[in-house]
Scaffold this motif. Structure first.
Motif, PDB file in Angstrom:
ATOM      1  N   LEU A 197       0.838  -1.214   0.000  1.00  0.00           N
ATOM      2  CA  LEU A 197       0.000   0.000   0.000  1.00  0.00           C
ATOM      3  C   LEU A 197       0.865   1.252   0.000  1.00  0.00           C
ATOM      4  O   LEU A 197       0.611   2.199  -0.750  1.00  0.00           O
ATOM      5  N   LEU A 198       1.913   1.232   0.838  1.00  0.00           N
ATOM      6  CA  LEU A 198       2.817   2.385   0.950  1.00  0.00           C
ATOM      7  C   LEU A 198       3.527   2.630  -0.384  1.00  0.00           C
ATOM      8  O   LEU A 198       3.591   3.772  -0.868  1.00  0.00           O
ATOM      9  N   GLY A 199       4.020   1.541  -0.971  1.00  0.00           N
ATOM     10  CA  GLY A 199       4.729   1.638  -2.258  1.00  0.00           C
ATOM     11  C   GLY A 199       3.833   2.194  -3.346  1.00  0.00           C
ATOM     12  O   GLY A 199       4.256   3.026  -4.142  1.00  0.00           O
ATOM     13  N   THR A 200       2.564   1.740  -3.362  1.00  0.00           N
ATOM     14  CA  THR A 200       1.632   2.208  -4.391  1.00  0.00           C
ATOM     15  C   THR A 200       1.367   3.702  -4.219  1.00  0.00           C
ATOM     16  O   THR A 200       1.307   4.450  -5.190  1.00  0.00           O
ATOM     17  N   LEU A 201       1.229   4.136  -2.958  1.00  0.00           N
ATOM     18  CA  LEU A 201       0.979   5.559  -2.711  1.00  0.00           C
ATOM     19  C   LEU A 201       2.149   6.414  -3.201  1.00  0.00           C
ATOM     20  O   LEU A 201       1.956   7.451  -3.815  1.00  0.00           O
ATOM     21  N   PHE A 202       3.390   5.942  -2.927  1.00  0.00           N
ATOM     22  CA  PHE A 202       4.577   6.674  -3.385  1.00  0.00           C
ATOM     23  C   PHE A 202       4.583   6.787  -4.904  1.00  0.00           C
ATOM     24  O   PHE A 202       4.974   7.800  -5.461  1.00  0.00           O
ATOM     25  N   VAL A 207      -3.468   4.355 -18.341  1.00  0.00           N
ATOM     26  CA  VAL A 207      -2.354   3.466 -18.714  1.00  0.00           C
ATOM     27  C   VAL A 207      -1.794   2.746 -17.482  1.00  0.00           C
ATOM     28  O   VAL A 207      -1.233   1.654 -17.601  1.00  0.00           O
ATOM     29  N   HIS A 208      -1.996   3.339 -16.308  1.00  0.00           N
ATOM     30  CA  HIS A 208      -1.575   2.645 -15.083  1.00  0.00           C
ATOM     31  C   HIS A 208      -2.397   1.375 -14.895  1.00  0.00           C
ATOM     32  O   HIS A 208      -1.882   0.357 -14.441  1.00  0.00           O
ATOM     33  N   ILE A 209      -3.688   1.461 -15.249  1.00  0.00           N
ATOM     34  CA  ILE A 209      -4.552   0.271 -15.148  1.00  0.00           C
ATOM     35  C   ILE A 209      -4.090  -0.767 -16.180  1.00  0.00           C
ATOM     36  O   ILE A 209      -3.973  -1.954 -15.877  1.00  0.00           O
ATOM     37  N   ARG A 244       1.240 -16.192 -11.599  1.00  0.00           N
ATOM     38  CA  ARG A 244       1.131 -14.776 -11.981  1.00  0.00           C
ATOM     39  C   ARG A 244      -0.317 -14.300 -11.855  1.00  0.00           C
ATOM     40  O   ARG A 244      -0.579 -13.184 -11.456  1.00  0.00           O
ATOM     41  N   LEU A 245      -1.239 -15.189 -12.195  1.00  0.00           N
ATOM     42  CA  LEU A 245      -2.670 -14.865 -12.101  1.00  0.00           C
ATOM     43  C   LEU A 245      -3.038 -14.552 -10.650  1.00  0.00           C
ATOM     44  O   LEU A 245      -3.761 -13.579 -10.369  1.00  0.00           O
ATOM     45  N   ALA A 246      -2.499 -15.369  -9.725  1.00  0.00           N
ATOM     46  CA  ALA A 246      -2.763 -15.146  -8.301  1.00  0.00           C
ATOM     47  C   ALA A 246      -2.154 -13.825  -7.851  1.00  0.00           C
ATOM     48  O   ALA A 246      -2.786 -13.041  -7.138  1.00  0.00           O
ATOM     49  N   HIS A 247      -0.908 -13.563  -8.276  1.00  0.00           N
ATOM     50  CA  HIS A 247      -0.249 -12.315  -7.890  1.00  0.00           C
ATOM     51  C   HIS A 247      -1.005 -11.106  -8.432  1.00  0.00           C
ATOM     52  O   HIS A 247      -1.157 -10.104  -7.758  1.00  0.00           O
ATOM     53  N   LYS A 248      -1.468 -11.224  -9.671  1.00  0.00           N
ATOM     54  CA  LYS A 248      -2.209 -10.108 -10.275  1.00  0.00           C
ATOM     55  C   LYS A 248      -3.522  -9.893  -9.529  1.00  0.00           C
ATOM     56  O   LYS A 248      -3.925  -8.759  -9.297  1.00  0.00           O
ATOM     57  N   THR A 249      -4.182 -11.002  -9.150  1.00  0.00           N
ATOM     58  CA  THR A 249      -5.450 -10.877  -8.419  1.00  0.00           C
ATOM     59  C   THR A 249      -5.199 -10.146  -7.105  1.00  0.00           C
ATOM     60  O   THR A 249      -5.920  -9.194  -6.758  1.00  0.00           O
ATOM     61  N   ALA A 250      -4.162 -10.581  -6.376  1.00  0.00           N
ATOM     62  CA  ALA A 250      -3.839  -9.944  -5.096  1.00  0.00           C
ATOM     63  C   ALA A 250      -3.493  -8.479  -5.306  1.00  0.00           C
ATOM     64  O   ALA A 250      -3.928  -7.592  -4.559  1.00  0.00           O
ATOM     65  N   ILE A 286      -4.378  -6.467  -7.777  1.00  0.00           N
ATOM     66  CA  ILE A 286      -5.532  -5.654  -8.169  1.00  0.00           C
ATOM     67  C   ILE A 286      -6.469  -5.423  -6.974  1.00  0.00           C
ATOM     68  O   ILE A 286      -6.945  -4.310  -6.766  1.00  0.00           O
ATOM     69  N   VAL A 287      -6.652  -6.465  -6.144  1.00  0.00           N
ATOM     70  CA  VAL A 287      -7.522  -6.308  -4.954  1.00  0.00           C
ATOM     71  C   VAL A 287      -6.912  -5.280  -4.001  1.00  0.00           C
ATOM     72  O   VAL A 287      -7.592  -4.377  -3.508  1.00  0.00           O
ATOM     73  N   THR A 288      -5.601  -5.399  -3.745  1.00  0.00           N
ATOM     74  CA  THR A 288      -4.953  -4.472  -2.813  1.00  0.00           C
ATOM     75  C   THR A 288      -4.851  -3.077  -3.403  1.00  0.00           C
ATOM     76  O   THR A 288      -4.959  -2.087  -2.681  1.00  0.00           O
ATOM     77  N   ALA A 289      -4.644  -3.006  -4.716  1.00  0.00           N
ATOM     78  CA  ALA A 289      -4.487  -1.695  -5.352  1.00  0.00           C
ATOM     79  C   ALA A 289      -5.829  -0.982  -5.514  1.00  0.00           C
ATOM     80  O   ALA A 289      -5.858   0.214  -5.782  1.00  0.00           O
ATOM     81  N   ALA A 290      -6.917  -1.714  -5.339  1.00  0.00           N
ATOM     82  CA  ALA A 290      -8.235  -1.107  -5.552  1.00  0.00           C
ATOM     83  C   ALA A 290      -8.424   0.119  -4.658  1.00  0.00           C
ATOM     84  O   ALA A 290      -8.968   1.138  -5.100  1.00  0.00           O
ATOM     85  N   LEU A 291      -7.918   0.039  -3.423  1.00  0.00           N
ATOM     86  CA  LEU A 291      -8.103   1.164  -2.489  1.00  0.00           C
ATOM     87  C   LEU A 291      -7.311   2.410  -2.925  1.00  0.00           C
ATOM     88  O   LEU A 291      -7.913   3.461  -3.174  1.00  0.00           O
ATOM     89  N   PRO A 292      -5.956   2.308  -3.049  1.00  0.00           N
ATOM     90  CA  PRO A 292      -5.232   3.510  -3.478  1.00  0.00           C
ATOM     91  C   PRO A 292      -5.648   4.014  -4.856  1.00  0.00           C
ATOM     92  O   PRO A 292      -5.770   5.222  -5.064  1.00  0.00           O
ATOM     93  N   TYR A 293      -5.900   3.077  -5.789  1.00  0.00           N
ATOM     94  CA  TYR A 293      -6.332   3.512  -7.125  1.00  0.00           C
ATOM     95  C   TYR A 293      -7.714   4.156  -7.055  1.00  0.00           C
ATOM     96  O   TYR A 293      -7.997   5.132  -7.755  1.00  0.00           O
ATOM     97  N   GLY A 294      -8.582   3.589  -6.195  1.00  0.00           N
ATOM     98  CA  GLY A 294      -9.926   4.153  -6.014  1.00  0.00           C
ATOM     99  C   GLY A 294      -9.833   5.591  -5.527  1.00  0.00           C
ATOM    100  O   GLY A 294     -10.522   6.481  -6.038  1.00  0.00           O
ATOM    101  N   ILE A 295      -8.920   5.826  -4.550  1.00  0.00           N
ATOM    102  CA  ILE A 295      -8.736   7.189  -4.016  1.00  0.00           C
ATOM    103  C   ILE A 295      -8.231   8.112  -5.124  1.00  0.00           C
ATOM    104  O   ILE A 295      -8.738   9.219  -5.315  1.00  0.00           O
ATOM    105  N   LEU A 296      -7.219   7.620  -5.869  1.00  0.00           N
ATOM    106  CA  LEU A 296      -6.628   8.439  -6.945  1.00  0.00           C
ATOM    107  C   LEU A 296      -7.687   8.810  -7.987  1.00  0.00           C
ATOM    108  O   LEU A 296      -7.800   9.976  -8.385  1.00  0.00           O
TER     109      LEU A 296
END
Lengths: 275, 269
Positions: free
Chosen positions: A27-32, A74-76, A117-123, A125-135
């Protein structure tokens, strides 16, 4: 679930759990990572103000709101298509001999890596949903969704899923080159740097001259960043949309066949170093 | 004076050792240089494309902006060559406890930790940046005085040391956080504030960013002040401010670094 697919389902579950352990760091890394987006948005504000025009582009026109939306979208695209560590990991397995674990077990390496990779991408995208949602909420003023219909949304989702498949098999091909050149890191540096530009990550390819825009849009790289974002913005419609998706499928099939071929031929050269 | 000469000799020895080590893997070394050339090439195409759509960006003409890009490329190249790889390895030294071996050596710890290896693969960036700056100045075709060049060099060195002091402070945090990734991400954030003209930071969002990163954490001055001095106007107030800010930040970063070392608890047995 005692079918061959069940083992891939287990790999998916274990990889998902592994990925979610470090969600705080993530989460911290994504925010940076978002903060430089602010400076990019300000730069484009200055570019539009300096030009005195409301729209910029050559093969397609973008107003400021569309440009900022594009740079966010393009980030998505890259969230789906980027495969950090995939090619390097395959090459390392070849180099240090750990590839043989796939040969000794009833499991296909590319199948395993795709599931992982599918599992990592799922995780991700789920975790990034919050910071991306805010952005996206903070930047909601730039998004005009009036043109969005069911076909565009469906095409956007399909283009993102295909971007994942294309990104995976493209990187797998580079990784499989490790059978011949052992160390692919340098090649990967070059490809990633080039990809940043030719995929349309920096700006929409439509800003380039018609010749370069047409050329770059026909390459597979554009489907990793530019194409899904352009679909969402309604820059690709009707016949062009169907044609674009068909070409994306064709690139996916091409890299799927190429990666499997490289893997099969490469295995004949493989010497299984290491203890 | 003797002590200074000792450090100069050390830097030269470390530079020779670094070059020999890089040349042991020539292919990799050349590939890394090629990526840097490619990156500059992409950056130049990006701005060329932008300037086909507009004649000015935030009051900077194409040639002036080109100079700014060259200045950024050269300064960032110097930071990457001299300090960045050393600083990014610091958290690993803390985590593994290998920092002990650096602390027992009869030499200044900050020097040894932040300047011990020279990354020669990014050194050509300095020359490429210089080349871009010279090209921009030729395009601008303006008379340039010796005083202007001297001021530019002074402010460029000042900007470099200011950036170094921020890097040292970010590096010091590894003693508490023991995390490698955050330093490079924070540095990426800092460079994203350095690499654009300060005039783009306007409006309700840009205005506060400008004030914060100019007067409280003056990272935005690093490229802006020297580049403006050379191709736009010399602003004495900003010049004095950056020199003073550099002196203060170097002192602060030194204190922070020593404080961090005092908080270090060896991880080895």
């Amino acid at each position: 679930m005692n079918l061959p697919l069940s083992k891939y389902w287990r790999i998916f579950r274990v990889s998902l759990i592994e990925r979610m352990v470090y969600r705080g760091d993530f989460l911290l890394g994504t925010l940076f990572r978002f903060l430089p987006m602010v400076t990019t948005i300000l730069l484009w504000h200055a570019i539009y103000a300096g030009s005195g025009k409301t729209e910029l582009g050559s093969t397609a026109q973008y107003n400021l709101d569309q440009m900022v939306s594009y740079l966010l979208l393009v980030h998505i695209s890259r969230m789906f298509s980027s495969m950090p560590g995939l090619a390097g990991g395959i090459a390392r397995s070849i180099r240090d001999g750990s590839l043989k674990k796939y040969l000794l077990q009833p499991i296909d390496m590319l199948g395993y890596l795709l599931t992982y990779r599918l599992a990592h991408k799922t995780a991700y995208i789920v975790t990034a949903a919050l910071p991306y949602g805010i952005l996206f909420f903070l930047c909601s003023g730039y998004f005009h969704l009036g043109h969005l219909d069911a076909v565009t949304v469906l095409a956007y989702i399909v283009s993102l899923l295909l971007a994942f498949v294309l990104g995976f098999y493209f990187e797998s091909c580079i990784g499989c080159l490790g059978f011949w050149i052992l160390e692919v890191t340098s090649l990967l540096y070059v490809v990633n740097t080039l990809n940043f530009f030719v995929s349309g990550h920096m700006f929409p390819l439509d800003l380039l001259s018609p010749f370069w825009a047409t050329l770059l849009k026909s390459l597979p790289f554009s489907y990793l960043a530019y194409f899904p974002a352009a679909v969402f913005l309604g820059q690709v419609r009707g016949e062009a949309l169907i044609w674009g998706l068909a070409v994306e499928v064709a690139w996916c099939v091409t890299f799927f066949i190429l990666s499997r071929t490289l893997y099969r031929i490469g295995l004949h050269r493989y010497s299984a170093f290491g203890g | 004076m003797l002590a200074l000469m000792r450090y100069v000799r050390l830097i030269l020895a470390l530079a020779r050792y670094g070059l020999a080590r890089e040349l042991a893997f020539r292919g990799n070394f050349l590939a890394k240089i090629f990526v840097e050339v490619l990156w500059l090439f992409i950056l130049l195409i990006f701005y060329r494309t932008i300037f086909t759509q507009t004649s000015v960006v935030a009051d900077w003409s194409e040639s002036e902006y080109l100079f700014f890009v060259g200045c950024y490329f050269a300064l960032e190249g110097l930071i990457e060559t001299l300090f960045l790889s050393n600083c990014s390895e610091f958290s690993e030294l803390v985590r593994s406890g290998d920092l002990d071996f650096f602390l027992i050596r009869p030499i200044d710890e900050q020097f040894l930790i932040t300047c011990r290896a020279i990354d020669w693969s990014t050194a050509p960036n300095v020359l490429m940046g210089l080349g871009v700056m010279v090209t921009a100045l030729v395009q601008l075709d303006q008379p340039i005085g010796i005083v202007q060049v001297a001021l530019f060099l002074l402010l460029f060195v000042s900007g470099l040391l200011l950036a170094y002091s921020f890097l040292v402070m970010l590096t010091s945090t590894a003693v508490w956080f023991v995390r490698n990734q955050s330093l490079l991400e924070m540095w990426w954030l800092f460079t994203s504030l350095m690499r654009y003209p300060k005039e783009i930071f306007t409006g309700p969002l840009g205005g506060p960013i400008y004030w914060f990163f100019t007067f409280l954490v003056p990272v935005m001055l690093v490229i802006n002040v020297p580049a403006r001095t050379m191709v736009k106007v010399f602003e004495p107030w900003f010049a004095v401010y950056i020199v003073m800010a550099t002196a203060i930040m170097l002192w602060v970063s030194r204190r922070v670094f020593r404080f961090a070392l005092n908080s270090y608890r060896s991880a080895s047995s």
